[in-house]
Design a protein around this motif. Structure first.
Motif, mmCIF file in Angstrom:
data_model
loop_
_atom_site.group_PDB
_atom_site.id
_atom_site.type_symbol
_atom_site.label_atom_id
_atom_site.label_comp_id
_atom_site.label_asym_id
_atom_site.label_seq_id
_atom_site.Cartn_x
_atom_site.Cartn_y
_atom_site.Cartn_z
ATOM 1 N N LEU A 1 -85.261 -111.942 1.952
ATOM 2 C CA LEU A 1 -86.309 -112.896 2.119
ATOM 3 C C LEU A 1 -86.048 -114.263 1.609
ATOM 4 C CD1 LEU A 1 -87.481 -110.034 2.390
ATOM 5 C CD2 LEU A 1 -89.529 -110.789 1.252
ATOM 6 N N LEU A 2 -85.647 -115.111 2.478
ATOM 7 C CA LEU A 2 -85.231 -116.436 2.431
ATOM 8 C C LEU A 2 -86.164 -117.561 2.579
ATOM 9 C CD1 LEU A 2 -81.584 -116.561 4.049
ATOM 10 C CD2 LEU A 2 -82.265 -115.784 1.636
ATOM 11 N N LEU A 3 -86.641 -117.993 1.521
ATOM 12 C CA LEU A 3 -87.778 -118.889 1.402
ATOM 13 C C LEU A 3 -87.543 -120.144 1.083
ATOM 14 C CD1 LEU A 3 -90.995 -119.053 1.715
ATOM 15 C CD2 LEU A 3 -91.102 -118.491 -0.779
ATOM 16 N N SER A 4 -88.152 -121.426 1.588
ATOM 17 C CA SER A 4 -87.750 -122.467 1.229
ATOM 18 C C SER A 4 -88.980 -123.526 1.334
ATOM 19 C CB SER A 4 -86.439 -122.925 2.206
ATOM 20 O OG SER A 4 -86.121 -124.414 2.006
ATOM 21 N N LYS A 5 -88.911 -124.722 0.697
ATOM 22 C CA LYS A 5 -89.914 -125.991 0.936
ATOM 23 C C LYS A 5 -89.036 -126.826 1.726
ATOM 24 C CE LYS A 5 -92.517 -124.997 -3.345
ATOM 25 N NZ LYS A 5 -92.193 -123.740 -3.836
ATOM 26 N N ARG A 6 -87.894 -126.539 2.082
ATOM 27 C CA ARG A 6 -87.207 -127.737 2.896
ATOM 28 C C ARG A 6 -86.629 -127.015 4.232
ATOM 29 N NH1 ARG A 6 -86.401 -127.635 -2.607
ATOM 30 N NH2 ARG A 6 -85.928 -129.681 -3.817
ATOM 31 N N ILE A 7 -87.231 -126.191 4.783
ATOM 32 C CA ILE A 7 -86.933 -125.458 6.081
ATOM 33 C C ILE A 7 -86.341 -126.623 6.960
ATOM 34 C CG2 ILE A 7 -89.104 -125.807 7.498
ATOM 35 C CD1 ILE A 7 -86.785 -122.663 7.158
ATOM 36 N N GLY A 8 -86.631 -127.815 7.035
ATOM 37 C CA GLY A 8 -86.098 -128.866 7.853
ATOM 38 C C GLY A 8 -84.577 -128.853 7.767
ATOM 39 N N ASN A 9 -84.222 -128.651 6.443
ATOM 40 C CA ASN A 9 -82.632 -128.745 5.946
ATOM 41 C C ASN A 9 -81.651 -127.580 6.575
ATOM 42 O OD1 ASN A 9 -83.182 -130.662 4.627
ATOM 43 N ND2 ASN A 9 -82.793 -129.935 2.644
ATOM 44 N N TRP A 10 -82.321 -126.454 7.543
ATOM 45 C CA TRP A 10 -81.696 -125.461 7.772
ATOM 46 C C TRP A 10 -80.346 -125.826 8.547
ATOM 47 C CZ3 TRP A 10 -80.436 -123.604 12.555
ATOM 48 C CH2 TRP A 10 -80.012 -122.145 12.583
ATOM 49 N N GLU A 11 -80.560 -126.446 9.562
ATOM 50 C CA GLU A 11 -79.151 -126.850 10.445
ATOM 51 C C GLU A 11 -78.269 -127.759 9.626
ATOM 52 O OE1 GLU A 11 -78.200 -128.171 15.012
ATOM 53 O OE2 GLU A 11 -80.087 -128.083 14.297
ATOM 54 N N THR A 12 -78.733 -128.622 9.157
ATOM 55 C CA THR A 12 -77.629 -129.338 8.410
ATOM 56 C C THR A 12 -76.910 -128.662 7.239
ATOM 57 O OG1 THR A 12 -79.247 -131.344 8.595
ATOM 58 C CG2 THR A 12 -77.785 -131.561 7.124
ATOM 59 N N ARG A 13 -77.613 -128.001 6.578
ATOM 60 C CA ARG A 13 -77.050 -127.091 5.543
ATOM 61 C C ARG A 13 -75.905 -125.988 5.953
ATOM 62 N NH1 ARG A 13 -75.830 -128.760 0.797
ATOM 63 N NH2 ARG A 13 -75.996 -126.764 -0.215
ATOM 64 N N LEU A 14 -76.428 -125.480 7.132
ATOM 65 C CA LEU A 14 -75.467 -124.558 7.898
ATOM 66 C C LEU A 14 -74.358 -124.901 8.253
ATOM 67 C CD1 LEU A 14 -77.745 -122.300 6.897
ATOM 68 C CD2 LEU A 14 -77.224 -121.211 9.265
ATOM 69 N N LEU B 1 -76.215 -120.235 14.390
ATOM 70 C CA LEU B 1 -76.520 -121.673 14.802
ATOM 71 C C LEU B 1 -76.635 -121.719 16.288
ATOM 72 C CD1 LEU B 1 -74.020 -123.458 12.242
ATOM 73 C CD2 LEU B 1 -76.566 -123.889 12.477
ATOM 74 N N GLY B 2 -76.018 -120.773 17.016
ATOM 75 C CA GLY B 2 -76.305 -120.895 18.459
ATOM 76 C C GLY B 2 -77.499 -120.456 18.918
ATOM 77 N N GLY B 3 -78.130 -119.773 18.040
ATOM 78 C CA GLY B 3 -79.545 -119.206 18.526
ATOM 79 C C GLY B 3 -79.728 -117.865 19.156
ATOM 80 N N GLY B 4 -78.494 -117.394 19.528
ATOM 81 C CA GLY B 4 -78.428 -116.119 20.234
ATOM 82 C C GLY B 4 -78.284 -114.869 19.256
ATOM 83 N N ARG B 5 -77.636 -114.991 18.024
ATOM 84 C CA ARG B 5 -77.577 -113.805 17.212
ATOM 85 C C ARG B 5 -78.167 -114.117 15.855
ATOM 86 N NH1 ARG B 5 -72.635 -112.449 16.235
ATOM 87 N NH2 ARG B 5 -71.446 -114.533 17.208
ATOM 88 N N PRO B 6 -79.325 -114.324 15.492
ATOM 89 C CA PRO B 6 -79.673 -114.561 14.198
ATOM 90 C C PRO B 6 -79.668 -113.306 13.252
ATOM 91 C CG PRO B 6 -81.726 -114.476 15.795
ATOM 92 C CD PRO B 6 -80.603 -114.571 16.547
ATOM 93 N N PRO B 7 -79.230 -113.206 12.216
ATOM 94 C CA PRO B 7 -78.951 -112.071 11.363
ATOM 95 C C PRO B 7 -80.451 -111.278 11.335
ATOM 96 C CG PRO B 7 -78.865 -114.019 9.918
ATOM 97 C CD PRO B 7 -79.019 -114.494 11.471
ATOM 98 N N SER B 8 -80.054 -110.065 11.612
ATOM 99 C CA SER B 8 -81.513 -109.300 11.536
ATOM 100 C C SER B 8 -82.109 -108.806 9.993
ATOM 101 C CB SER B 8 -81.295 -108.024 12.549
ATOM 102 O OG SER B 8 -80.198 -107.270 11.970
#
Length: 353
Positions: free
Chosen positions: A112-125, A152-159
């Protein structure tokens, strides 16, 4: 840190590091900053303050939980970073790489990955991607590279990743929920704690294809694009609501929680009411002082007398009072209109991609 958690919506917590910076009204009275680990380890809080990585022994716990899950055919829900934020951009990128690799190699845990900074997701990854590509010494380089590129490609998010955002009022909901839903994930969820105002999730409208419309909770199709029928678009899969605890806790009005409960019910979204916090409605039929009219929960003292005037004569009010009264977290409990709400989403099948 900690295996036997008291958090109602997970089985265990794991903190890869400790420390953060306040970025939201919900952070004002941050429990993590005043937590025992933070005080014991003297972890500074705020911008520019170094985060404190936890011990190697602590990092070993998820491996043990994963083995236990395999042996017993169960899954643990692991809340990651209860004393930090996994998308904090002040955390060393190599720490985040280690965390993501840990998530990858423990596919029998639901993270359960919870963040108050969800907009940082792509930049951080992408920062992690750059790091592992530039350092040949990273032992898990090839495996994590493939895992990250799939996500990051959107096709295989970890389940085994349940991606969540914390929102505490309407402004945050309108700003961050679209960012959350634009981020590929097997499951999207919201932590609305501490809830600091009314939130209408149905007001967050989204259109992602001709004839397809929706809000934060559900989608519907309108038009003649029948070839697109059956396409699923992301919406919120789970909502947790709770009031604030601690010495400076702010009250949550019952109507705010009820409205979210009803929105979830209408959209068939699992709803979990975690707690009232320090404040709760006057549940005892709104007893008031027969002399001065003060509510009992507000004024009763240790001797059973009205603290405002000293009278010991109590009477039932003509109508129940819904005004939040400060009675303490334990006494307030977690019943909403006399019922416990403890629903969970159906986890995606299988392990990590």
């Amino acid at each position: 840190m900690a295996e036997n958690t008291r958090i109602e919506w997970c089985d265990a917590t794991f903190n890869p590091w400790i420390g953060c910076t306040k970025v939201s009204p919900g952070c004002d009275h941050c429990y993590a900053e005043r937590s025992t680990p933070s005080r014991t380890l003297r972890v500074p809080w705020g911008p520019g303050a170094p985060r404190r990585r936890t011990s190697a022994a602590n990092w070993h716990h998820p491996h043990r939980w994963n083995r236990h899950a395999i042996d017993h055919g169960i899954r643990y829900r692991v809340f990651c970073a209860s004393l930090a934020d996994w998308l904090d951009n002040e955390v060393p990128v190599e720490w985040l790489a280690d965390l993501l690799n840990l998530v990858r190699i423990t596919p029998n845990l639901d993270w359960l990955l919870l963040s108050k900074r969800i907009g940082n997701w792509e930049t951080r990854l992408r920062a992690v991607l750059t790091y592992i590509l530039s350092d040949d010494a990273v032992s898990y380089r090839a495996d994590l590279l493939s895992w990250l590129e799939g996500w990051l490609g959107g096709g295989r998010p970890p389940s085994n990743v349940w991606l969540g955002a914390t929102v505490v009022n309407q402004a945050e909901a309108e700003r961050d929920i679209p960012k959350l839903l634009d981020t590929p994930a097997a499951l999207h969820w919201l932590s609305m704690e501490p809830l600091l105002g009314p939130v209408d999730l149905t007001a967050i409208k989204r259109t992602v294809a001709p004839g397809f419309f929706g809000d934060a909770l559900h989608w519907y199709h309108r038009g003649c694009c029948h070839e697109q029928d059956g396409i699923e678009y992301p919406a919120i899969d789970w909502i947790i609501v709770g009031g604030e605890s601690g010495p400076r806790a702010r009250p949550m009005h019952p109507d705010w929680a009820r409205a979210l409960r009803d929105q979830c019910h209408a959209a068939d979204v699992p709803f979990l009411f975690k707690q009232w916090g320090e404040w709760a409605p006057d549940r005892d039929g709104a007893e008031t002082c027969g002399n001065c009219g003060q509510t009992k929960f507000d004024t009763i003292n240790a001797h059973g007398e009205c603290g405002a005037c000293g009278s010991d004569r109590w009477q039932r009010a003509d109508t129940p009072l819904d005004t939040p009264c400060r009675i303490g977290k334990r006494r307030a409990g977690r019943l909403l209109d006399g019922r416990e709400h403890h629903a969970f989403p159906i986890p995606p099948s299988g392990g990590a991609s």
